[in-house]
Motif scaffolding. Structure first.
Motif, PDB file in Angstrom:
ATOM      1  N   SER A   6       7.810   1.900  -0.593  1.00 50.83           N
ATOM      2  CA  SER A   6       8.647   1.090   0.302  1.00 50.83           C
ATOM      3  C   SER A   6       8.187  -0.366   0.358  1.00 50.83           C
ATOM      4  CB  SER A   6       8.650   1.693   1.710  1.00 50.83           C
ATOM      5  OG  SER A   6       7.331   1.776   2.186  1.00 50.83           O
ATOM      6  N   SER A   7       6.882  -0.632   0.115  1.00 52.56           N
ATOM      7  CA  SER A   7       6.409  -2.023   0.157  1.00 52.56           C
ATOM      8  C   SER A   7       5.249  -2.196  -0.803  1.00 52.56           C
ATOM      9  CB  SER A   7       5.891  -2.384   1.561  1.00 52.56           C
ATOM     10  OG  SER A   7       6.542  -1.659   2.529  1.00 52.56           O
ATOM     11  N   VAL A   8       5.147  -3.404  -1.332  1.00 55.89           N
ATOM     12  CA  VAL A   8       4.037  -3.727  -2.240  1.00 55.89           C
ATOM     13  C   VAL A   8       3.530  -5.126  -1.859  1.00 55.89           C
ATOM     14  CG1 VAL A   8       3.298  -3.845  -4.628  1.00 55.89           C
ATOM     15  CG2 VAL A   8       5.326  -2.556  -4.069  1.00 55.89           C
ATOM     16  N   GLN A   9       2.183  -5.250  -1.816  1.00 60.20           N
ATOM     17  CA  GLN A   9       1.617  -6.571  -1.519  1.00 60.20           C
ATOM     18  C   GLN A   9       0.497  -6.834  -2.490  1.00 60.20           C
ATOM     19  OE1 GLN A   9       0.404  -6.065   2.573  1.00 60.20           O
ATOM     20  NE2 GLN A   9       2.180  -7.161   3.353  1.00 60.20           N
ATOM     21  N   PHE A  26       4.967  -3.559   6.291  1.00 63.08           N
ATOM     22  CA  PHE A  26       3.939  -2.487   6.380  1.00 63.08           C
ATOM     23  C   PHE A  26       3.822  -1.964   7.811  1.00 63.08           C
ATOM     24  CE2 PHE A  26       2.746  -3.613   2.188  1.00 63.08           C
ATOM     25  CZ  PHE A  26       2.041  -2.545   1.702  1.00 63.08           C
ATOM     26  N   VAL A  27       3.747  -0.670   7.920  1.00 61.73           N
ATOM     27  CA  VAL A  27       3.614  -0.089   9.276  1.00 61.73           C
ATOM     28  C   VAL A  27       2.234  -0.444   9.841  1.00 61.73           C
ATOM     29  CG1 VAL A  27       3.641   2.076  10.595  1.00 61.73           C
ATOM     30  CG2 VAL A  27       5.138   1.784   8.647  1.00 61.73           C
ATOM     31  N   VAL A  28       1.201  -0.285   8.985  1.00 59.95           N
ATOM     32  CA  VAL A  28      -0.150  -0.636   9.426  1.00 59.95           C
ATOM     33  C   VAL A  28      -0.511  -1.949   8.720  1.00 59.95           C
ATOM     34  CG1 VAL A  28      -2.540   0.082   9.515  1.00 59.95           C
ATOM     35  CG2 VAL A  28      -0.731   1.788   9.668  1.00 59.95           C
ATOM     36  N   LYS A  29      -0.853  -2.961   9.562  1.00 61.44           N
ATOM     37  CA  LYS A  29      -1.039  -4.272   8.946  1.00 61.44           C
ATOM     38  C   LYS A  29      -2.483  -4.466   8.519  1.00 61.44           C
ATOM     39  CE  LYS A  29       3.058  -6.363  10.063  1.00 61.44           C
ATOM     40  NZ  LYS A  29       3.638  -6.060  11.342  1.00 61.44           N
ATOM     41  N   SER A  30      -3.357  -4.233   9.445  1.00 64.14           N
ATOM     42  CA  SER A  30      -4.767  -4.479   9.111  1.00 64.14           C
ATOM     43  C   SER A  30      -5.234  -3.455   8.103  1.00 64.14           C
ATOM     44  CB  SER A  30      -5.611  -4.369  10.380  1.00 64.14           C
ATOM     45  OG  SER A  30      -5.487  -3.054  10.858  1.00 64.14           O
ATOM     46  N   PHE A  66      -1.089   8.537   6.582  1.00 65.73           N
ATOM     47  CA  PHE A  66      -0.521   8.481   7.936  1.00 65.73           C
ATOM     48  C   PHE A  66       0.596   9.497   8.012  1.00 65.73           C
ATOM     49  CE2 PHE A  66      -2.506   4.414   7.065  1.00 65.73           C
ATOM     50  CZ  PHE A  66      -3.280   4.218   8.205  1.00 65.73           C
ATOM     51  N   PRO A  67       1.033   9.810   9.244  1.00 59.67           N
ATOM     52  CA  PRO A  67       2.047  10.880   9.356  1.00 59.67           C
ATOM     53  C   PRO A  67       3.278  10.617   8.492  1.00 59.67           C
ATOM     54  CG  PRO A  67       1.265  10.270  11.534  1.00 59.67           C
ATOM     55  CD  PRO A  67       0.595   9.332  10.565  1.00 59.67           C
ATOM     56  N   ASP A  68       3.744   9.407   8.428  1.00 58.06           N
ATOM     57  CA  ASP A  68       5.007   9.169   7.707  1.00 58.06           C
ATOM     58  C   ASP A  68       4.815   8.500   6.359  1.00 58.06           C
ATOM     59  OD1 ASP A  68       6.152  10.127   9.940  1.00 58.06           O
ATOM     60  OD2 ASP A  68       6.528   8.156  10.857  1.00 58.06           O
ATOM     61  N   HIS A  69       3.626   8.019   6.089  1.00 53.63           N
ATOM     62  CA  HIS A  69       3.452   7.300   4.822  1.00 53.63           C
ATOM     63  C   HIS A  69       2.013   7.283   4.391  1.00 53.63           C
ATOM     64  CE1 HIS A  69       2.902   4.535   8.222  1.00 53.63           C
ATOM     65  NE2 HIS A  69       1.906   4.028   7.457  1.00 53.63           N
ATOM     66  N   PHE A  70       1.801   6.878   3.112  1.00 58.41           N
ATOM     67  CA  PHE A  70       0.462   6.648   2.560  1.00 58.41           C
ATOM     68  C   PHE A  70       0.316   5.159   2.351  1.00 58.41           C
ATOM     69  CE2 PHE A  70       0.753  10.790  -0.121  1.00 58.41           C
ATOM     70  CZ  PHE A  70       0.527  11.548   1.010  1.00 58.41           C
ATOM     71  N   ILE A  71      -0.923   4.668   2.528  1.00 61.01           N
ATOM     72  CA  ILE A  71      -1.179   3.268   2.129  1.00 61.01           C
ATOM     73  C   ILE A  71      -2.278   3.285   1.094  1.00 61.01           C
ATOM     74  CG2 ILE A  71      -2.098   1.033   2.894  1.00 61.01           C
ATOM     75  CD1 ILE A  71      -0.544   1.453   5.480  1.00 61.01           C
ATOM     76  N   ILE A  95      -0.113  -0.870  -1.562  1.00 62.87           N
ATOM     77  CA  ILE A  95       1.216  -0.266  -1.696  1.00 62.87           C
ATOM     78  C   ILE A  95       1.416   0.723  -0.554  1.00 62.87           C
ATOM     79  CG2 ILE A  95       2.538   1.391  -3.082  1.00 62.87           C
ATOM     80  CD1 ILE A  95       1.489  -0.024  -5.542  1.00 62.87           C
ATOM     81  N   GLN A  96       2.621   0.720  -0.001  1.00 64.36           N
ATOM     82  CA  GLN A  96       2.952   1.710   1.047  1.00 64.36           C
ATOM     83  C   GLN A  96       4.002   2.673   0.512  1.00 64.36           C
ATOM     84  OE1 GLN A  96       3.612   0.701   5.382  1.00 64.36           O
ATOM     85  NE2 GLN A  96       5.697   1.232   4.795  1.00 64.36           N
ATOM     86  N   ALA A  97       3.646   3.969   0.507  1.00 67.17           N
ATOM     87  CA  ALA A  97       4.620   4.965   0.018  1.00 67.17           C
ATOM     88  C   ALA A  97       5.140   5.764   1.215  1.00 67.17           C
ATOM     89  CB  ALA A  97       3.922   5.906  -0.953  1.00 67.17           C
ATOM     90  N   ASP A  98       6.456   5.935   1.253  1.00 66.30           N
ATOM     91  CA  ASP A  98       7.059   6.699   2.366  1.00 66.30           C
ATOM     92  C   ASP A  98       7.073   8.196   2.036  1.00 66.30           C
ATOM     93  OD1 ASP A  98       7.533   4.994   4.334  1.00 66.30           O
ATOM     94  OD2 ASP A  98       9.624   4.511   3.752  1.00 66.30           O
ATOM     95  N   THR A  99       6.769   9.043   3.039  1.00 60.40           N
ATOM     96  CA  THR A  99       6.808  10.513   2.796  1.00 60.40           C
ATOM     97  C   THR A  99       8.156  11.102   3.170  1.00 60.40           C
ATOM     98  OG1 THR A  99       5.864  10.861   4.977  1.00 60.40           O
ATOM     99  CG2 THR A  99       4.324  10.898   3.118  1.00 60.40           C
TER     100      THR A  99
END
Ligand code: ADP
Length: 926
Positions: free
Chosen positions: A89-92, A108-112, A124-129, A166-170
């Motif tokens: 879902s996002s790439v930085q 990103f859901v989690v910023k820090s 995380f419950p809904d995604h991987f970072i 990278i943030q991947a959505d589950t």
């Protein structure tokens, strides 16, 4: 119909069978589903994880040059490329200073973030970072191709130049999971539904035949055989169907057979009941006949006994008369034998009569106060006179427990009978040694005593195998003794019955080498009579007794009455003891030896002791010697006693030893004195047997008595109306008019209302004695009549100035008050009599009831009965009963059953007194 009960078949188990088939399949399918879902979920998660990691590394690698050369385009292309993956879902991209240099996709859901040296994935419950460090590899790059090296500063080998995040959505994976799970569940339900249906069908197919079998068995249980035969089962159960059919047929057949059997048995039963009824009727008739013949037997026995006693009476009487005049020893022997045989015959008749009474259940016990010790002494004396001979010299000893009261309440006649039989047997069967009678107390409660009697002999004994026979009628261990001593073999049977009637037990132990011991217990009562309390005598005597057993017995008795003894076993010893102790000795007691010379020796000794020391002498002699045979000795001795000595006589003799002096007076005279008052008496003797009348006149005439004889009741009445008599002897059993009827008629004559009438009877039944008195007679004498008793009776009744009615009144005074009975009913004698009779008739049963309630300690019921009698007795003149009923009722109400025995006993005595004397009450005619 036979009711066969089969256990109810519980075949309603379709569900069970279904579940037992279906549940394993169901369980396995659940496990399989769970496994599939779980592994698939795992795969999807892994897949996403690895893919994210892979893309991150790919972006990190490809973006190395883009970062080094700060090529934004390239960076975005790389990011774009990464973002093209559906899970990302996002790439930085970050530079080495952790600043974003390029970014694409959603926020990103989690910023820090941590910036690791290598790579890292956070879940995380809904995604991987996923973050991966981007390194610049020097070796791989040519400096010529590094145009922006100035821009970004010098790059060292393996330099960290930035990070890819990278943030991947589950969400997508979740969707896939749901889809997969739904599919699996769908298959699961479809499968289970299908298999459930199949199992249901299988279950039904299996259960149906079983149900059919169940219903068939139930029909069989209800015996519906034809319905049971209709059973049809599928082909695979054909053999079962065949077996059931066979079973049904067998049961049907058996039932038919059983029914036939029952019918037959019922028929047999009915027939045997008929025959039983017939038999019972026959038995009833036979029983009635037996009872009648038993009654006739008793009657016959009573008559026979009377008939036999009458001639025996004459034989005995004349024998005694003859004995006095006969000098020839041979003739004397004959006469003695006649007397002895007559006595045995009398004893046999007595035994048979007793036995028949016991058999008929007619033997009733009486109750009187008597001295038991004196009774035993008396039995010994009688038996020793009859059974001891010159050859048979045995010691006869009584061991009477000193603690035991001598005065007892019980049936002394029956106790004497038992003791006479047992001691008599013991003496008969003992040729040397001793016969001991031991009396001790077995149990005592209040005034009830259970006495234990033991008759121990050292005789021939009884073989063990014959002991069982002893208590059977007419059995004798050795019939040869019958010839010697007589006997019927009934003695022990009668003794046993008597003992049992007195709530006791009799037993025997015997050893032919030692002797026999007969033991019996009796339940009696202690009498309050204290006459047996003897004062201590404080005497000293020298005792010469050759037999050690008897010597020991005498010493112990003498000691118990306070007499000190110096014992000697021969005359020499006695004389030396006399010399030594003459000053302290009060008397000598010596036993006459069996030798002829001993009489002379003893005479000399008595004279010597009297003349030299003034010491009196008591001589004991053992039968067959008799006191009358030795008049000289009797004159010399202070007292002569027959062995075994009577304890009472010995006590009296010792008591009088000093007072009487050496020459004792004769106090017992066996000769019947001629009494002047008898002279001129007019006596009427009535008996149908001439022999008895002759004997009476033979006895009476020498005394100056005027005897008139009557051979029947009628003749007696005729004679009585012609002349006056002072006394009448009346036989009871006479043809045509018996003694009782004659008496009743005599009493109607004015002149005979008070004349003493004495019955002469062979009957000894208690009930008859009452009848005799009730008929108006004053007393009775039992045949065979003893001359001495006859004269005593004459003296007693002829000196009696009381009229018959006065005697009756004196007897009744404490029992019945005619005046009171009449007062209550205004002088109406018939009503008073009726009321009295009602009460008196009920008393026998009431007495039994009282005894029953006493035994069962039933206070309430006892009070009820006593109260009833109390009430009735107050209105019938029976004041003695009323008084005792009152005492008992009060006692019961206040103290209950505690110590009630004495009061109850007095009450029962009062009832007995009334019942025994009710016939004496005469009611005036209204
Ligand atoms: P009987 O009146 O004939 O003596 P019993 O019933 O008194 O009859 O005794 C039956 C038999 O028991 C006697 O004949 C005798 O054989 C035996 N017997 C009884 N007492 C004794 C004893 N003390 N010693 C030996 N035998 C005995």
């Amino acid at each position: 119909m036979i009711n066969i009960r089969l256990p109810k078949l519980q075949l309603n188990h379709d569900n069970k069978l279904f579940w037992s088939l279906f549940s394993p399949v169901f369980g396995i399918s659940i496990i399989t589903c769970a496994f599939l879902i779980f592994s698939r979920f795992n795969d999807l998660d892994d897949n996403l994880y690895q893919r994210t990691q892979h893309i991150t590394e790919q972006v990190a690698t490809t973006s190395e040059y883009a970062i080094v050369f700060s090529d934004q385009n390239m960076m975005y292309r790389i990011l774009q490329n990464a973002l093209s993956n559906q899970y990302i879902s996002s790439v930085q991209l970050f530079n080495s200073e952790q600043k974003i240099i390029a970014e694409l996709g959603t926020e990103f859901v989690v910023k820090s973030t941590n910036f690791p040296n290598r790579s890292e994935i956070q879940t995380f419950p809904d995604h991987f970072i996923s973050i991966s460090a981007v390194h610049y590899n020097n070796n791989a790059l040519d400096g010529a191709f590094n145009p922006q090296s100035d821009l970004f500063g010098p790059v060292s080998q393996q330099n960290l130049i930035g990070w890819v995040k990278i943030q991947a959505d589950t969400a997508l994976v979740q969707i896939k999971k749901y889809q997969y799970a739904s599919l699996v569940l769908l298959v699961f339900f479809a499968f289970n539904l299908g298999s459930g249906l199949i199992f249901l069908r299988i279950t039904k197919q299996l259960i149906l035949p079983v149900k059919n079998v169940e219903s068939t068995l139930n029909k069989l249980a209800k015996e519906q055989f034809s319905a049971a035969k209709l059973l049809r089962l599928p082909a695979e159960y054909q053999s079962l169907q065949k077996d059931l059919l066979f079973l049904t047929e067998r049961l049907e057949h058996n039932k038919h057979e059983m029914n036939a059997g029952i019918e037959q048995a019922t028929e047999d039963l009915r027939r045997s009941m008929d025959s039983m009824e017939e038999k019972s009727a026959q038995l009833h008739i036979a029983n009635r006949e037996a009872m009648e013949s038993n009654r006739l037997k008793s009657q016959f026995l009573a008559n026979i006994s009377h008939e036999v006693r009458t001639p025996l009476n004459a034989i005995l009487g004349y024998t005694k008369t003859l004995q006095k005049g006969i000098k020839d020893p041979q003739h004397k022997l004959y006469i003695d034998t006649i007397e002895q045989s007559t006595n045995s015959l009398l004893a046999i008749i007595g035994d048979i009569l007793d036995f028949s009474k016991i058999e008929a259940g007619k033997l009733s016990l009486e109750s009187n106060h008597f001295n038991l010790r004196a009774l035993i002494d008396d039995v010994y004396q009688t038996l020793s006179i009859n059974l001891l001979t010159k050859e048979k010299q045995i010691d006869l000893v009584t061991e009477y427990d000193v603690q035991l009261p001598e005065w007892i309440i019980g049936d002394s006649t029956r106790i004497r009978q038992i003791l006479t039989n047992l001691i008599g047997n013991a003496i008969k069967f003992t040729h040397q040694g001793s016969v001991k009678t031991k009396v001790s107390c077995q149990a005592q409660s209040d005034n009830k005593l259970t006495l234990l009697f033991q008759i121990v002999d050292t005789g021939i004994g009884i073989p063990e195998h014959k002991i069982d026979r002893l208590f059977k009628p007419f059995s004798q261990v050795d019939t040869s003794t019958t010839r010697q001593f007589g006997g019927t073999g009934l003695g022990l049977v009668i003794s046993k019955k008597l003992v049992e009637q007195m709530q006791g037990k009799i037993e025997v132990s015997s050893d032919p080498s030692i002797g026999s011991t007969f033991r019996f217990s009796l339940c009696l009562q202690a009498s309050g009579n204290l006459m047996n309390q003897k004062d201590s005598l404080d005497r000293h005597i020298i005792l010469l007794e050759p037999s050690s057993t008897y010597r020991a017995h005498l010493t112990s008795y003498l000691h118990s009455i306070g007499v000190k003894t110096t014992r000697c076993s021969d005359i020499e010893q006695l004389i030396s003891a006399l010399h030594e102790k003459a000053s302290t000795v009060d008397g000598i007691m010596l036993s006459l030896g069996p030798e002829e010379s001993s009489v002379e020796e003893t005479k000399e000794l008595i004279s010597y002791a009297g003349q030299h020391f003034a010491i009196p002498c008591i001589v004991m002699i053992q039968p067959p010697r008799s006191i009358t045979q030795n008049p000289e000795l009797k004159a010399l001795a202070s007292e002569m006693l027959l062995k075994p000595v009577s304890h009472d006589r010995l006590y009296k003799a010792l008591q009088q030893i000093n007072q009487r002096g050496i020459q004792g007076e004769d106090d017992i005279s066996p000769v019947i004195e001629s009494n002047q008052t008898r002279k001129g008496l007019r006596i009427l003797a009535v008996d149908d047997a001439p022999i008895n009348l002759q004997l009476l006149s033979h006895w009476l005439q020498p005394h100056g008595i005027d005897v008139t004889l009557a051979y029947s009741g009628q003749q007696a009445l005729a004679l009585a109306s012609e002349q006056a008599f002072d006394l009448i002897f009346m036989d009871i059993q006479m043809p045509e008019m018996d003694g009782m009827e004659t008496t009743q008629q005599l009493r109607q004559l004015n002149a005979y209302q008070n004349t003493p009438i004495i019955a002469l009877t062979a009957h000894a039944l208690g009930s008859e004695q009452q009848q005799i008195l009730a008929s108006g007679m004053n007393a009775y004498l039992t045949k065979p009549i003893d001359e001495e008793v006859l004269f005593r009776t004459i003296d007693e009744w002829c000196s009696n100035t009381k009229t018959f009615q006065q005697q009756v009144d004196a007897t009744l005074v404490n029992i019945f008050d005619m005046q009171k009975a009449l007062d209550i009913v205004n002088g109406k004698a018939d009503i008073a009599k009726e009321m009295f009779t009602m009460l008196a008739d009920s008393l026998d049963n009431e007495k039994k009831l009282i005894q029953h309630h006493l035994e069962h300690q039933d206070t309430e019921k006892l009070i009820e009965v006593v109260h009833r009698i109390h009430g009735a007795s107050k209105y019938t003149g029976t004041f003695n009963i009323a008084r005792h009923a009152g005492f008992l009722e009060t006692h019961l109400k206040e103290l209950g059953m505690e110590d009630v025995e004495g009061v109850a006993e007095d009450f029962i005595h009062a009832i007995d007194d009334l019942l025994n004397h009710r016939d004496l009450i005469t009611w005036s005619q209204e």
